[in-house]
Write a protein that holds these residues in place. Structure first.
Motif, short mmCIF file in Angstrom:
data_model
loop_
_atom_site.label_atom_id
_atom_site.label_comp_id
_atom_site.label_asym_id
_atom_site.label_seq_id
_atom_site.Cartn_x
_atom_site.Cartn_y
_atom_site.Cartn_z
N THR A 46 1.85 -5.65 5.66
CA THR A 46 2.50 -6.95 5.82
C THR A 46 3.24 -7.33 4.54
OG1 THR A 46 0.73 -7.57 7.31
CG2 THR A 46 2.07 -9.37 6.46
N ASP A 47 2.57 -7.21 3.40
CA ASP A 47 3.19 -7.60 2.13
C ASP A 47 4.43 -6.77 1.82
OD1 ASP A 47 1.18 -9.32 1.74
OD2 ASP A 47 0.27 -8.29 0.03
N ASN A 48 4.31 -5.49 2.00
CA ASN A 48 5.42 -4.63 1.61
C ASN A 48 6.62 -4.77 2.53
OD1 ASN A 48 4.88 -2.96 -0.89
ND2 ASN A 48 2.94 -2.83 0.21
N LEU A 49 6.36 -4.99 3.81
CA LEU A 49 7.51 -5.19 4.70
C LEU A 49 8.21 -6.50 4.35
CD1 LEU A 49 6.20 -3.93 8.17
CD2 LEU A 49 7.68 -2.75 6.54
N ALA A 50 7.43 -7.51 4.00
CA ALA A 50 8.03 -8.80 3.64
C ALA A 50 8.86 -8.65 2.36
CB ALA A 50 6.94 -9.85 3.45
N GLN A 51 8.31 -7.93 1.39
CA GLN A 51 9.03 -7.76 0.12
C GLN A 51 10.32 -6.98 0.31
OE1 GLN A 51 8.77 -9.08 -2.72
NE2 GLN A 51 6.96 -10.22 -2.06
N SER A 52 10.25 -5.90 1.08
CA SER A 52 11.47 -5.10 1.21
C SER A 52 12.52 -5.87 2.01
CB SER A 52 11.19 -3.72 1.80
OG SER A 52 10.52 -3.84 3.01
N ALA A 53 12.06 -6.73 2.92
CA ALA A 53 13.03 -7.52 3.68
C ALA A 53 13.79 -8.46 2.75
CB ALA A 53 12.31 -8.31 4.77
N LEU A 54 13.14 -8.92 1.70
CA LEU A 54 13.79 -9.86 0.78
C LEU A 54 15.00 -9.26 0.09
CD1 LEU A 54 10.88 -11.69 -1.07
CD2 LEU A 54 12.42 -12.57 0.70
N THR A 55 14.93 -7.97 -0.22
CA THR A 55 16.06 -7.34 -0.92
C THR A 55 16.96 -6.57 0.04
OG1 THR A 55 14.73 -5.39 -1.30
CG2 THR A 55 14.85 -6.98 -3.09
N GLY A 56 16.54 -6.48 1.29
CA GLY A 56 17.34 -5.69 2.24
C GLY A 56 17.08 -4.21 2.10
N SER A 57 16.04 -3.85 1.31
CA SER A 57 15.72 -2.43 1.18
C SER A 57 14.76 -2.06 2.31
CB SER A 57 15.05 -2.20 -0.17
OG SER A 57 14.75 -0.85 -0.33
N SER A 58 14.32 -0.83 2.31
CA SER A 58 13.21 -0.45 3.21
C SER A 58 12.10 0.04 2.31
CB SER A 58 13.64 0.63 4.20
OG SER A 58 13.79 1.86 3.53
N THR A 59 10.86 -0.12 2.78
CA THR A 59 9.76 0.25 1.90
C THR A 59 9.44 1.74 2.03
OG1 THR A 59 7.63 -0.49 1.06
CG2 THR A 59 7.85 -0.31 3.44
N THR A 60 8.54 2.18 1.18
CA THR A 60 8.15 3.59 1.16
C THR A 60 6.64 3.67 1.34
OG1 THR A 60 7.77 3.43 -1.19
CG2 THR A 60 9.93 4.22 -0.52
N TRP A 61 6.17 4.71 1.98
CA TRP A 61 4.72 4.89 2.16
C TRP A 61 4.33 6.24 1.58
CZ3 TRP A 61 3.29 0.26 3.22
CH2 TRP A 61 4.06 -0.54 4.06
N VAL A 62 3.24 6.25 0.86
CA VAL A 62 2.78 7.48 0.20
C VAL A 62 1.26 7.55 0.29
CG1 VAL A 62 2.81 8.81 -1.97
CG2 VAL A 62 4.55 7.05 -1.59
N PHE A 63 0.72 8.68 0.71
CA PHE A 63 -0.73 8.87 0.62
C PHE A 63 -1.10 9.92 -0.42
CE2 PHE A 63 -0.88 6.91 4.89
CZ PHE A 63 -1.86 5.96 4.64
N SER A 64 -0.22 10.88 -0.63
CA SER A 64 -0.51 11.94 -1.60
C SER A 64 0.76 12.27 -2.35
CB SER A 64 -0.98 13.22 -0.88
OG SER A 64 -2.31 13.10 -0.42
N ASN A 65 0.61 12.65 -3.61
CA ASN A 65 1.71 13.24 -4.36
C ASN A 65 1.13 14.11 -5.47
OD1 ASN A 65 1.08 11.57 -6.54
ND2 ASN A 65 2.66 10.08 -6.10
N HIS A 66 1.98 14.56 -6.38
CA HIS A 66 1.52 15.51 -7.40
C HIS A 66 0.70 14.85 -8.50
CE1 HIS A 66 4.90 13.48 -9.09
NE2 HIS A 66 4.71 14.06 -10.25
N ASP A 67 0.50 13.55 -8.41
CA ASP A 67 -0.24 12.84 -9.45
C ASP A 67 -1.62 12.36 -9.00
OD1 ASP A 67 1.75 13.01 -11.41
OD2 ASP A 67 2.71 11.14 -10.79
N GLY A 68 -1.95 12.52 -7.74
CA GLY A 68 -3.19 11.91 -7.26
C GLY A 68 -4.08 12.90 -6.52
N VAL A 69 -5.34 12.51 -6.34
CA VAL A 69 -6.26 13.34 -5.54
C VAL A 69 -5.78 13.32 -4.08
CG1 VAL A 69 -8.64 13.46 -4.68
CG2 VAL A 69 -8.20 12.87 -7.07
N ARG A 70 -5.69 14.48 -3.47
CA ARG A 70 -5.16 14.55 -2.09
C ARG A 70 -5.95 13.63 -1.15
NH1 ARG A 70 -1.53 18.40 -0.66
NH2 ARG A 70 -1.10 20.09 -2.13
N HIS A 71 -5.25 13.05 -0.18
CA HIS A 71 -5.92 12.01 0.62
C HIS A 71 -7.03 12.56 1.51
CE1 HIS A 71 -2.34 12.63 3.25
NE2 HIS A 71 -2.83 11.86 4.19
#
Ligand code: NOJ
Length: 567
Positions: free
Chosen positions: A315-340
């Motif tokens: 909810t928070d992230n969709l609201a924030q990205s709507a404010l700037t007209g951007s779209s949000t991003t979702w991430v569960f794993s990347n090269h910096d974190g323990v795999r989900h």
């Protein structure tokens, strides 16, 4: 290897909005596929796997640094921003890779690392060879030390990888490095630094790159007072745009210049900021159309597997990205974190460092404390949840195989500076460092390095990789790989307008359901017990659905189902 059937990607069109709901697959090049058999993944390897990438159904690849580097920080220590590491390939191979990806309907985003170079960069070498106060030194952040002979660092600051943030050079001066010693921070007040990065982004844009991932985007602008604050004072300062080091308001002047350049291309080049800031409001500044356009939100990556928390984050992230007209991003794993898959198999808030005897291990022990099955089951449910959301989804190589973190790497073989810079309890990055998610991918059940390459893998692969290899999962009903392929295919068909509505009837207790346009419904059961299966035509589920003794279909625990309702 056979590949699952997939809809043919349409030729890339000049759609300026292609990134808004893209599924982006992160390749960590040294660990993806080794084409020339030297033990290090390379561009040849990527080119040879384009059919695989196409079979996944992704929209774009994000390529982590492939530039010449001593690998003091896995390539985030760049020697030359406009070349390819000879162990990884050549510029000609880069062009070939871009062409192969584009022909397969896949766009390419590359990493740019503007906060710091490597200490082997020609500018840093020139700075070392030049006297105090010279223009060459002014491209970095040099200071005299404290104490009678300047033998003390200018301030007691700690680097993000632990250990001191200032290192002394032979003539007695000190330079700032927010990360490893080999990563001196640039001085972005120097006009040549600004000009050179504009040249760099133009160089890759001209070579057909579609966009950029900006490393440490919140760190470039710095304003250090003559009298440096102590570490304690520094960390007490608000990060409200006026902090001397992080998330300063004037950093956006840099990105406004980049935007001007991006917009000269057709379609405009895109950018996504890696910006660790204090609030979604401050993150939105990086995502503005006058700036980089999009910013990573790591909130789901940091959350436990919990219905209420997931709902709040979305909810928070969709609201924030709507404010700037951007779209949000979702991430569960990347090269910096323990795999989900591993994070979710550990007790809540675990996966973080614990010390057992003299050894650091993932909470509960490298293997014993982890419920690997539950972790993977939840990870699959989380992924289907993610892929049904509006916004773009960033997937990390190997998550499509359901890979777990490799905890059992002998200390002597670890490469991550975050592991090596300290052995104390303040060790960052989950106590084990980040090597466990960077182990070369298993492509085959057997053979040298499970098909990664003829010369073995640069980090040791565990025996259990055989059964999570691409070969083992390809075409296998119920495999994680086939779930990702099916989900990405469906997502491409169903992804409509960027809106989501919570289904309040379904969303109670451990169950969370939302509706997308045209009757696409995603329902996740975050609990362990089965719950009623909502109405609708079942499109896909992350684990097999179950039937009660009375013959009623139910949604098992830790499962997401996609349904279609008539509208
Ligand atoms: C963020 C990158 O994701 C990480 O891998 C790297 O160590 C730091 N930035 C420093 O460049």
């Amino acid at each position: 290897m056979t590949t699952a059937p997939t809809t043919a990607p349409s030729a890339l069109q000049a759609d300026p909005d292609w990134w808004r709901q893209a599924a982006v697959y992160q390749i960590y090049p040294r660990s993806f596929a080794d084409g020339n058999g030297d033990g290090i993944g390379d561009l040849r390897g990527i080119i040879s796997r384009v059919p695989y990438l196409r079979s996944l159904g992704i929209d774009a690849v994000w390529l982590s640094p492939f530039y010449p580097s001593a690998l003091a920080d896995g390539g985030y220590d760049v020697d030359d921003y406009r070349d390819v590491d000879p162990r990884i390939g050549t510029l000609e191979e880069f062009d070939e890779m871009v062409a192969a990806l584009h022909a397969a309907g896949i766009r390419l985003i590359v990493d740019v690392v503007p906060n710091h170079s490597s200490d082997r960069h020609e500018w840093f070498q020139e700075a070392l060879a030049s006297p105090k106060g010279s223009d060459a030194r002014a491209r970095y952040i040099f200071r005299d030390g404290r104490g009678e002979n300047g033998q003390e660092p200018p301030a007691d600051w700690t680097s993000i990888f632990s250990g001191p943030a200032w290192t002394q050079v032979p003539d007695g001066q000190w330079y700032l490095h927010s990360f490893a010693t080999e990563q001196p921070d640039f001085n972005w007040k120097h006009p040549e630094v600004r000009e050179d990065f504009l040249r760099t982004v133009a160089f890759w844009s001209d070579r057909g790159v579609d966009g950029f991932r900006i490393d440490v985007a919140h760190g470039l602008a710095k304003d250090l007072p003559e009298e440096l604050p102590s570490a304690a004072e520094l960390s007490a300062m608000p990060k409200d745009g006026t902090h001397p080091l992080w998330d300063r308001d004037d950093v956006h002047e840099i990105y406004a210049e980049w935007r001007e350049l991006f917009d000269r291309y057709d379609p405009p080049r895109i950018a996504v900021a890696e910006a660790w800031v204090d609030s979604p409001e401050r993150r939105a500044r990086y995502a503005s159309p006058e700036g980089l356009g999009q910013a990573f939100n790591f909130d789901l990556m940091e959350a436990d597997f919990d219905a209420a928390h997931f709902r709040e984050i979305v909810t928070d992230n969709l609201a924030q990205s709507a404010l700037t007209g951007s779209s949000t991003t979702w991430v569960f794993s990347n090269h910096d974190g323990v795999r989900h898959a591993t994070r979710y198999g550990l007790p809540p808030r675990a996966g973080r460092p614990v010390k057992q005897g003299a050894e650091w291990v993932l909470a509960g022990g490298p293997e014993s404390g982890i419920d690997r099955e539950l972790g993977l089951r939840r990870a699959r449910a989380a992924t289907l949840f993610e892929l049904a959301l509006p916004g773009s989804a960033y997937l990390y190589q190997g998550e499509e195989l359901g890979l777990h973190e490799v905890a059992e790497i002998p200390d002597a073989q670890r490469q991550d500076p975050a592991f090596w810079r300290t052995t104390t309890e303040d060790r960052g990055f989950d106590g084990l460092g980040r090597d466990g998610c960077r182990v070369p991918l298993p492509w085959t059940r057997t053979g040298p390095s499970f098909g990664f390459g003829a010369a073995g893998a640069h980090l040791p692969q565990p025996a259990w990789f055989a059964e999570v290899s691409v070969e083992a999962e390809d075409g296998a009903a119920g495999s994680t790989l086939e779930m990702y392929r099916a989900a990405l295919r469906l997502r491409a068909e169903l992804q409509g307008e960027e809106v989501l509505e919570w289904d309040e009837q379904i969303s109670t207790g451990d169950t969370l359901g939302f509706v997308r346009p045209d009757g696409w419904v995603s329902v996740t059961n975050f609990g362990l017990a089965a719950t009623a299966l909502p109405e609708g035509e079942v499109l896909l589920s992350s684990s097999p659905l179950e039937t009660t003794a009375d013959g009623d279909a139910v949604l098992p625990g830790s499962t997401t189902v996609w349904l279609r309702r008539s509208v």
